[in-house]
Design a protein around this motif. Structure first.
Motif, PDB file in Angstrom:
ATOM      1  N   GLU A  38       2.148  11.389   4.115  1.00 44.86           N
ATOM      2  CA  GLU A  38       1.620  11.074   5.439  1.00 44.86           C
ATOM      3  C   GLU A  38       1.165   9.614   5.521  1.00 44.86           C
ATOM      4  OE1 GLU A  38      -1.892  12.521   8.562  1.00 44.86           O
ATOM      5  OE2 GLU A  38      -1.596  13.568   6.649  1.00 44.86           O
ATOM      6  N   LEU A  39       0.405   9.165   4.527  1.00 41.91           N
ATOM      7  CA  LEU A  39      -0.051   7.782   4.507  1.00 41.91           C
ATOM      8  C   LEU A  39       1.127   6.827   4.372  1.00 41.91           C
ATOM      9  CD1 LEU A  39      -2.321   5.637   4.337  1.00 41.91           C
ATOM     10  CD2 LEU A  39      -2.368   6.039   1.849  1.00 41.91           C
ATOM     11  N   HIS A  40       2.048   7.164   3.500  1.00 38.76           N
ATOM     12  CA  HIS A  40       3.243   6.353   3.260  1.00 38.76           C
ATOM     13  C   HIS A  40       3.998   6.091   4.557  1.00 38.76           C
ATOM     14  CE1 HIS A  40       7.601   6.035   2.220  1.00 38.76           C
ATOM     15  NE2 HIS A  40       7.176   5.333   1.181  1.00 38.76           N
ATOM     16  N   ASP A  41       4.323   7.137   5.274  1.00 34.19           N
ATOM     17  CA  ASP A  41       5.121   6.990   6.494  1.00 34.19           C
ATOM     18  C   ASP A  41       4.331   6.298   7.601  1.00 34.19           C
ATOM     19  OD1 ASP A  41       7.025   8.270   5.044  1.00 34.19           O
ATOM     20  OD2 ASP A  41       7.193  10.026   6.337  1.00 34.19           O
ATOM     21  N   ARG A  42       3.035   6.604   7.692  1.00 31.52           N
ATOM     22  CA  ARG A  42       2.231   5.957   8.738  1.00 31.52           C
ATOM     23  C   ARG A  42       2.179   4.445   8.534  1.00 31.52           C
ATOM     24  NH1 ARG A  42      -2.817   4.173   8.846  1.00 31.52           N
ATOM     25  NH2 ARG A  42      -3.520   5.307   7.006  1.00 31.52           N
ATOM     26  N   LEU A  62       0.833  -1.207   0.000  1.00 25.35           N
ATOM     27  CA  LEU A  62       0.000   0.000   0.000  1.00 25.35           C
ATOM     28  C   LEU A  62       0.868   1.258   0.000  1.00 25.35           C
ATOM     29  CD1 LEU A  62      -2.925  -0.880   2.440  1.00 25.35           C
ATOM     30  CD2 LEU A  62      -3.181   0.024   0.119  1.00 25.35           C
ATOM     31  N   ALA A  63       1.923   1.251   0.792  1.00 20.25           N
ATOM     32  CA  ALA A  63       2.827   2.399   0.832  1.00 20.25           C
ATOM     33  C   ALA A  63       3.575   2.546  -0.491  1.00 20.25           C
ATOM     34  CB  ALA A  63       3.814   2.244   1.980  1.00 20.25           C
ATOM     35  N   ARG A  64       4.115   1.432  -0.985  1.00 18.63           N
ATOM     36  CA  ARG A  64       4.942   1.461  -2.195  1.00 18.63           C
ATOM     37  C   ARG A  64       4.110   1.772  -3.446  1.00 18.63           C
ATOM     38  NH1 ARG A  64       9.230  -2.200  -2.713  1.00 18.63           N
ATOM     39  NH2 ARG A  64       8.049  -3.704  -1.476  1.00 18.63           N
ATOM     40  N   ARG A  65       2.972   1.112  -3.574  1.00 19.40           N
ATOM     41  CA  ARG A  65       2.200   1.200  -4.812  1.00 19.40           C
ATOM     42  C   ARG A  65       1.181   2.337  -4.815  1.00 19.40           C
ATOM     43  NH1 ARG A  65       5.364  -2.082  -7.864  1.00 19.40           N
ATOM     44  NH2 ARG A  65       5.971  -3.863  -6.584  1.00 19.40           N
ATOM     45  N   TYR A  66       0.502   2.517  -3.687  1.00 21.51           N
ATOM     46  CA  TYR A  66      -0.598   3.482  -3.648  1.00 21.51           C
ATOM     47  C   TYR A  66      -0.134   4.847  -3.130  1.00 21.51           C
ATOM     48  CZ  TYR A  66      -5.102   5.566  -2.460  1.00 21.51           C
ATOM     49  OH  TYR A  66      -6.183   6.414  -2.368  1.00 21.51           O
ATOM     50  N   ALA A  67       0.446   4.874  -1.937  1.00 24.48           N
ATOM     51  CA  ALA A  67       0.829   6.158  -1.343  1.00 24.48           C
ATOM     52  C   ALA A  67       1.880   6.872  -2.190  1.00 24.48           C
ATOM     53  CB  ALA A  67       1.341   5.943   0.077  1.00 24.48           C
ATOM     54  N   LEU A  79       4.278   2.478   6.907  1.00 21.06           N
ATOM     55  CA  LEU A  79       5.577   1.840   7.090  1.00 21.06           C
ATOM     56  C   LEU A  79       6.003   1.826   8.551  1.00 21.06           C
ATOM     57  CD1 LEU A  79       7.431   3.220   3.950  1.00 21.06           C
ATOM     58  CD2 LEU A  79       6.378   0.974   4.249  1.00 21.06           C
ATOM     59  N   ASN A  80       5.673   2.851   9.282  1.00 20.25           N
ATOM     60  CA  ASN A  80       5.983   2.855  10.724  1.00 20.25           C
ATOM     61  C   ASN A  80       5.130   1.840  11.470  1.00 20.25           C
ATOM     62  OD1 ASN A  80       8.149   4.793  11.178  1.00 20.25           O
ATOM     63  ND2 ASN A  80       6.724   6.347  10.435  1.00 20.25           N
ATOM     64  N   GLU A  81       3.908   1.624  11.022  1.00 18.66           N
ATOM     65  CA  GLU A  81       3.077   0.572  11.603  1.00 18.66           C
ATOM     66  C   GLU A  81       3.697  -0.798  11.362  1.00 18.66           C
ATOM     67  OE1 GLU A  81      -1.296   2.794  11.148  1.00 18.66           O
ATOM     68  OE2 GLU A  81      -0.783   1.050   9.922  1.00 18.66           O
ATOM     69  N   VAL A  82       4.259  -0.995  10.173  1.00 18.66           N
ATOM     70  CA  VAL A  82       4.926  -2.262   9.857  1.00 18.66           C
ATOM     71  C   VAL A  82       6.115  -2.484  10.790  1.00 18.66           C
ATOM     72  CG1 VAL A  82       6.325  -3.457   8.112  1.00 18.66           C
ATOM     73  CG2 VAL A  82       4.171  -2.353   7.448  1.00 18.66           C
ATOM     74  N   LEU A  83       6.920  -1.455  10.985  1.00 18.90           N
ATOM     75  CA  LEU A  83       8.109  -1.588  11.831  1.00 18.90           C
ATOM     76  C   LEU A  83       7.761  -1.789  13.294  1.00 18.90           C
ATOM     77  CD1 LEU A  83      10.430   1.108  10.226  1.00 18.90           C
ATOM     78  CD2 LEU A  83      10.526  -1.374   9.948  1.00 18.90           C
ATOM     79  N   ALA A  84       6.618  -1.257  13.718  1.00 18.51           N
ATOM     80  CA  ALA A  84       6.215  -1.385  15.120  1.00 18.51           C
ATOM     81  C   ALA A  84       5.535  -2.717  15.413  1.00 18.51           C
ATOM     82  CB  ALA A  84       5.271  -0.242  15.499  1.00 18.51           C
ATOM     83  N   ALA A  85       5.147  -3.450  14.384  1.00 18.57           N
ATOM     84  CA  ALA A  85       4.386  -4.686  14.561  1.00 18.57           C
ATOM     85  C   ALA A  85       5.297  -5.847  14.942  1.00 18.57           C
ATOM     86  CB  ALA A  85       3.628  -5.020  13.280  1.00 18.57           C
TER      87      ALA A  85
END
Length: 290
Positions: free
Chosen positions: A249-253, A237-242, A255-261
């Protein structure tokens, strides 16, 4: 080839096996009917493994085992699916060597086609658009595993030949194939058909006829089908859509959710660890991109 690459890190989701010590491989050659159950056990070992490097180092021996078993029984569908899937994975791992990547992808394609195409019939992949659509309509839910393995093999081949316009001309057929898989069983492999369809439908920007919101919906559905555990869907979603819409804003949110998971999830751990590696790289390049 930014924006066209299919990013076959998600091909990991099809892997059915993990290499074993060479002495045990020799024993397995004598076990015959036990190979199916062993493949299932190895599949779980791969998908739940937290270290992609260990998987990468273990693959070659098991590839040779599958090749040898298919010499004796070239039509065994379970072995063909395992071989097509593992060679697709190995092709994606050989990204630094384009020659090796193409060789692995051609092996994937060999086994994937054998899974799906009847002897003496016109190859499914070479049919006209109308004939291809008609052929897809004849597949039912029981065909999902082999149709899925065939689709992943096709994607691996396109990824390895992404600079060849003739190969990329097959993208509409591959998209149609995954759309059919979504119709038949969208939840297969924890939503993998939806994930692939989302990626395929985000390859074209709006200026070239793409419909980004469709791609986003497919990826969000893939995430939902995995119970929110498939971190690859968020990375895509970050790579293709954002990135396509320049939504920092969407991109970073995402990816940071991925790193926090927590990447540990049954059947997804290997992919999630890889997704976190990709998330770090995308965040590191975000200032230059945006």
């Amino acid at each position: 080839m930014q924006g066209v690459s299919l990013n076959l890190g998600v091909v990991f989701m099809t892997c059915r096996c993990l290499a074993l010590p060479s002495a045990l491989l020799a024993i397995l050659l004598l076990l015959g009917g036990c190979i199916g159950r062993m493949s299932d056990d190895l599949s779980r070992a791969v998908l739940d493994h937290p270290d992609p490097q260990t998987v990468r180092q273990g693959i070659p021996a098991y590839l040779l085992l599958l090749d040898s078993l298919l010499l004796d029984d070239p039509t065994d569908k379970k072995l063909l699916a395992s071989a097509a899937s593992l060679y697709a994975l190995n092709s994606s791992l050989a990204a630094a060597d384009p020659v090796q990547r193409r060789r692995q992808a051609e092996r994937t394609w060999l086994y994937g086609r054998r899974l799906i195409e009847s002897r003496g019939a016109e190859p499914l992949s070479e049919r006209s658009a109308d004939d291809f659509a008609a052929a897809l309509a004849r597949f039912g839910k029981r065909d999902v595993p082999r149709l899925y393995a065939f689709g992943v093999a096709w994607l691996a081949r396109l990824q390895a030949n992404e600079e060849d316009p003739a190969a990329l001309a097959d993208l509409p057929k591959v998209e149609a194939l995954f759309a059919r898989l979504v119709e038949l069983d969208e939840g297969y492999q924890q939503g993998a058909p939806q994930l692939y369809l989302g990626v395929l439908r985000l390859l074209r920007p709006p200026a070239l006829g793409g419909v980004p919101e469709q791609g986003r919906a497919h990826l969000e559905r893939a995430l939902e089908l995995s119970g929110g555990r498939n971190l690859t869907a968020k990375v895509e979603l970050a790579r293709r859509y954002a990135r396509m819409l320049y939504d920092r804003e969407l991109h970073d949110r995402l990816l940071n959710e991925v790193l926090a998971a927590d990447p540990t999830a049954e059947g997804l751990t290997l992919f999630n660890v890889t997704a976190q590696e990709e998330a770090r790289a995308l965040l590191a390049s975000a200032d230059d991109y945006f």
